[in-house]
Design a protein around this motif. Structure first.
Motif, PDB file in Angstrom:
ATOM      1  N   ASN A  45      39.570  48.750 -32.917  1.00 40.01           N
ATOM      2  CA  ASN A  45      38.294  49.397 -33.206  1.00 40.01           C
ATOM      3  C   ASN A  45      37.481  49.860 -32.005  1.00 40.01           C
ATOM      4  O   ASN A  45      36.351  50.289 -32.173  1.00 40.01           O
ATOM      5  CB  ASN A  45      37.444  48.480 -34.086  1.00 40.01           C
ATOM      6  CG  ASN A  45      37.152  47.148 -33.441  1.00 40.01           C
ATOM      7  OD1 ASN A  45      37.643  46.864 -32.361  1.00 40.01           O
ATOM      8  ND2 ASN A  45      36.362  46.338 -34.106  1.00 40.01           N
ATOM      9  N   GLN A  67      33.784  53.799 -27.222  1.00 38.12           N
ATOM     10  CA  GLN A  67      33.364  54.286 -28.536  1.00 38.12           C
ATOM     11  C   GLN A  67      33.866  53.312 -29.595  1.00 38.12           C
ATOM     12  O   GLN A  67      35.037  52.920 -29.587  1.00 38.12           O
ATOM     13  CB  GLN A  67      33.905  55.674 -28.832  1.00 38.12           C
ATOM     14  CG  GLN A  67      33.374  56.219 -30.156  1.00 38.12           C
ATOM     15  CD  GLN A  67      33.775  57.654 -30.394  1.00 38.12           C
ATOM     16  OE1 GLN A  67      34.875  58.071 -30.038  1.00 38.12           O
ATOM     17  NE2 GLN A  67      32.877  58.414 -30.976  1.00 38.12           N
ATOM     18  N   ALA A  68      32.967  52.937 -30.489  1.00 37.02           N
ATOM     19  CA  ALA A  68      33.320  52.055 -31.600  1.00 37.02           C
ATOM     20  C   ALA A  68      33.945  52.887 -32.709  1.00 37.02           C
ATOM     21  O   ALA A  68      33.314  53.796 -33.239  1.00 37.02           O
ATOM     22  CB  ALA A  68      32.068  51.335 -32.112  1.00 37.02           C
ATOM     23  N   ARG A  69      35.190  52.583 -33.042  1.00 40.04           N
ATOM     24  CA  ARG A  69      35.852  53.265 -34.163  1.00 40.04           C
ATOM     25  C   ARG A  69      35.361  52.694 -35.483  1.00 40.04           C
ATOM     26  O   ARG A  69      35.348  53.373 -36.491  1.00 40.04           O
ATOM     27  CB  ARG A  69      37.360  53.112 -34.040  1.00 40.04           C
ATOM     28  CG  ARG A  69      37.917  53.832 -32.820  1.00 40.04           C
ATOM     29  CD  ARG A  69      39.343  53.466 -32.555  1.00 40.04           C
ATOM     30  NE  ARG A  69      40.221  53.731 -33.674  1.00 40.04           N
ATOM     31  CZ  ARG A  69      41.138  54.682 -33.708  1.00 40.04           C
ATOM     32  NH1 ARG A  69      41.274  55.471 -32.663  1.00 40.04           N
ATOM     33  NH2 ARG A  69      41.910  54.842 -34.751  1.00 40.04           N
ATOM     34  N   GLU A  70      34.999  51.430 -35.451  1.00 41.47           N
ATOM     35  CA  GLU A  70      34.380  50.739 -36.578  1.00 41.47           C
ATOM     36  C   GLU A  70      33.602  49.573 -35.992  1.00 41.47           C
ATOM     37  O   GLU A  70      33.724  49.264 -34.815  1.00 41.47           O
ATOM     38  CB  GLU A  70      35.433  50.257 -37.587  1.00 41.47           C
ATOM     39  CG  GLU A  70      36.473  49.348 -36.986  1.00 41.47           C
ATOM     40  CD  GLU A  70      37.596  49.035 -37.952  1.00 41.47           C
ATOM     41  OE1 GLU A  70      37.861  47.844 -38.168  1.00 41.47           O
ATOM     42  OE2 GLU A  70      38.213  49.976 -38.475  1.00 41.47           O
ATOM     43  N   ARG A  71      32.794  48.935 -36.788  1.00 39.67           N
ATOM     44  CA  ARG A  71      31.957  47.836 -36.294  1.00 39.67           C
ATOM     45  C   ARG A  71      32.829  46.636 -35.902  1.00 39.67           C
ATOM     46  O   ARG A  71      33.702  46.227 -36.652  1.00 39.67           O
ATOM     47  CB  ARG A  71      30.948  47.437 -37.351  1.00 39.67           C
ATOM     48  CG  ARG A  71      29.914  46.507 -36.800  1.00 39.67           C
ATOM     49  CD  ARG A  71      28.684  46.478 -37.683  1.00 39.67           C
ATOM     50  NE  ARG A  71      27.558  46.344 -36.775  1.00 39.67           N
ATOM     51  CZ  ARG A  71      26.520  47.110 -36.749  1.00 39.67           C
ATOM     52  NH1 ARG A  71      26.417  48.093 -37.572  1.00 39.67           N
ATOM     53  NH2 ARG A  71      25.554  46.919 -35.893  1.00 39.67           N
ATOM     54  N   THR A 104      29.241  44.056 -28.305  1.00 36.68           N
ATOM     55  CA  THR A 104      30.105  44.916 -29.114  1.00 36.68           C
ATOM     56  C   THR A 104      29.830  44.762 -30.606  1.00 36.68           C
ATOM     57  O   THR A 104      30.061  45.702 -31.368  1.00 36.68           O
ATOM     58  CB  THR A 104      31.595  44.623 -28.836  1.00 36.68           C
ATOM     59  OG1 THR A 104      31.856  43.235 -29.062  1.00 36.68           O
ATOM     60  CG2 THR A 104      31.965  45.004 -27.411  1.00 36.68           C
ATOM     61  N   TRP A 107      27.453  47.501 -31.838  1.00 33.12           N
ATOM     62  CA  TRP A 107      27.832  48.916 -31.779  1.00 33.12           C
ATOM     63  C   TRP A 107      28.075  49.454 -33.175  1.00 33.12           C
ATOM     64  O   TRP A 107      28.727  48.821 -34.004  1.00 33.12           O
ATOM     65  CB  TRP A 107      29.100  49.101 -30.969  1.00 33.12           C
ATOM     66  CG  TRP A 107      29.004  48.686 -29.526  1.00 33.12           C
ATOM     67  CD1 TRP A 107      27.933  48.170 -28.871  1.00 33.12           C
ATOM     68  CD2 TRP A 107      30.055  48.736 -28.577  1.00 33.12           C
ATOM     69  NE1 TRP A 107      28.240  47.900 -27.572  1.00 33.12           N
ATOM     70  CE2 TRP A 107      29.545  48.236 -27.355  1.00 33.12           C
ATOM     71  CE3 TRP A 107      31.369  49.147 -28.632  1.00 33.12           C
ATOM     72  CZ2 TRP A 107      30.316  48.150 -26.203  1.00 33.12           C
ATOM     73  CZ3 TRP A 107      32.147  49.069 -27.481  1.00 33.12           C
ATOM     74  CH2 TRP A 107      31.618  48.575 -26.280  1.00 33.12           C
ATOM     75  N   ARG A 108      27.546  50.643 -33.433  1.00 32.96           N
ATOM     76  CA  ARG A 108      27.759  51.300 -34.722  1.00 32.96           C
ATOM     77  C   ARG A 108      29.022  52.154 -34.677  1.00 32.96           C
ATOM     78  O   ARG A 108      29.414  52.636 -33.618  1.00 32.96           O
ATOM     79  CB  ARG A 108      26.555  52.177 -35.067  1.00 32.96           C
ATOM     80  CG  ARG A 108      25.290  51.382 -35.334  1.00 32.96           C
ATOM     81  CD  ARG A 108      24.148  52.261 -35.818  1.00 32.96           C
ATOM     82  NE  ARG A 108      23.981  53.476 -35.060  1.00 32.96           N
ATOM     83  CZ  ARG A 108      23.203  53.603 -33.995  1.00 32.96           C
ATOM     84  NH1 ARG A 108      22.513  52.589 -33.564  1.00 32.96           N
ATOM     85  NH2 ARG A 108      23.098  54.761 -33.367  1.00 32.96           N
ATOM     86  N   GLN A 109      29.630  52.351 -35.825  1.00 32.53           N
ATOM     87  CA  GLN A 109      30.828  53.172 -35.916  1.00 32.53           C
ATOM     88  C   GLN A 109      30.551  54.568 -35.345  1.00 32.53           C
ATOM     89  O   GLN A 109      29.562  55.201 -35.687  1.00 32.53           O
ATOM     90  CB  GLN A 109      31.275  53.298 -37.372  1.00 32.53           C
ATOM     91  CG  GLN A 109      32.540  54.096 -37.534  1.00 32.53           C
ATOM     92  CD  GLN A 109      32.997  54.132 -38.981  1.00 32.53           C
ATOM     93  OE1 GLN A 109      32.389  53.566 -39.856  1.00 32.53           O
ATOM     94  NE2 GLN A 109      34.097  54.816 -39.213  1.00 32.53           N
ATOM     95  N   GLY A 110      31.411  55.012 -34.440  1.00 35.29           N
ATOM     96  CA  GLY A 110      31.275  56.324 -33.815  1.00 35.29           C
ATOM     97  C   GLY A 110      30.367  56.348 -32.599  1.00 35.29           C
ATOM     98  O   GLY A 110      30.341  57.332 -31.867  1.00 35.29           O
ATOM     99  N   GLU A 111      29.624  55.281 -32.353  1.00 40.10           N
ATOM    100  CA  GLU A 111      28.686  55.238 -31.237  1.00 40.10           C
ATOM    101  C   GLU A 111      29.419  55.195 -29.896  1.00 40.10           C
ATOM    102  O   GLU A 111      30.447  54.548 -29.757  1.00 40.10           O
ATOM    103  CB  GLU A 111      27.800  53.996 -31.365  1.00 40.10           C
ATOM    104  CG  GLU A 111      26.790  53.859 -30.260  1.00 40.10           C
ATOM    105  CD  GLU A 111      25.880  52.661 -30.456  1.00 40.10           C
ATOM    106  OE1 GLU A 111      24.936  52.543 -29.670  1.00 40.10           O
ATOM    107  OE2 GLU A 111      26.098  51.850 -31.379  1.00 40.10           O
TER     108      GLU A 111
END
Length: 160
Positions: A45, A67-71, A104, A107-111
């Protein structure tokens, strides 16, 4: 802005300033982010999109762009090692992202997150590449890393 109207400095949604250039990688949501592209996947992620290196007299600063792909469900520690041509580590910096200010798990998804690490250097203790990655502090287990060539490891190697 430059005289030609190019943006050279922007503020991201979290208040951090970023210098930009024409060679920068772009995050379509808000701004250019990194001069050197990487595209390595850590775990399932987190992606290391790119990095920047800033040389100073007695230190080198490495800015990583994640970049976070998911939380994330765990809080990971980032490791940065400066390594010489013989494989000897000459400097290191381990810390939670953004000097512990932005875990981590937040972090929000896509951030996209800018994570800065400063390492001391000298003529006798320099290095020619960085070794970076993430690990879970409570177990010391590193996240698996897949680089842009598809090679699996527990680290990403970045030229200085």
């Amino acid at each position: 802005y430059t005289a030609d109207g190019d943006i050279v400095y922007e503020i991201n949604p979290y208040g951090s300033g970023l210098f930009t250039s024409q060679e920068s990688l772009s995050d379509s949501r808000w701004q250019p982010i990194a001069q050197r592209r990487v595209a390595a996947l850590l775990g399932s992620n987190i992606t290391l999109l790119g990095y920047e290196v800033h040389e100073e007299r007695e230190s080198v600063t490495l800015s990583l762009y994640w970049q976070a792909r998911e939380r994330a469900t765990e809080s990971y520690t980032v490791f940065v090692h400066l390594v010489d041509g013989s494989g000897n580590m000459t400097a290191q910096a381990d810390s939670l992202p953004d000097e512990g200010r932005y875990l981590t798990t937040a972090w929000r998804q896509g951030e996209v997150v800018r994570d800065v690490h400063r390492l001391p250097v000298s003529e006798s203790h320099s290095g020619d590449h960085f070794v970076v990655g993430m690990y879970l502090l409570k177990t010391m287990e590193r996240l698996p890393a897949v680089n842009s060539a598809g090679e699996l490891s527990d680290r990403v190697i970045l030229p200085r």
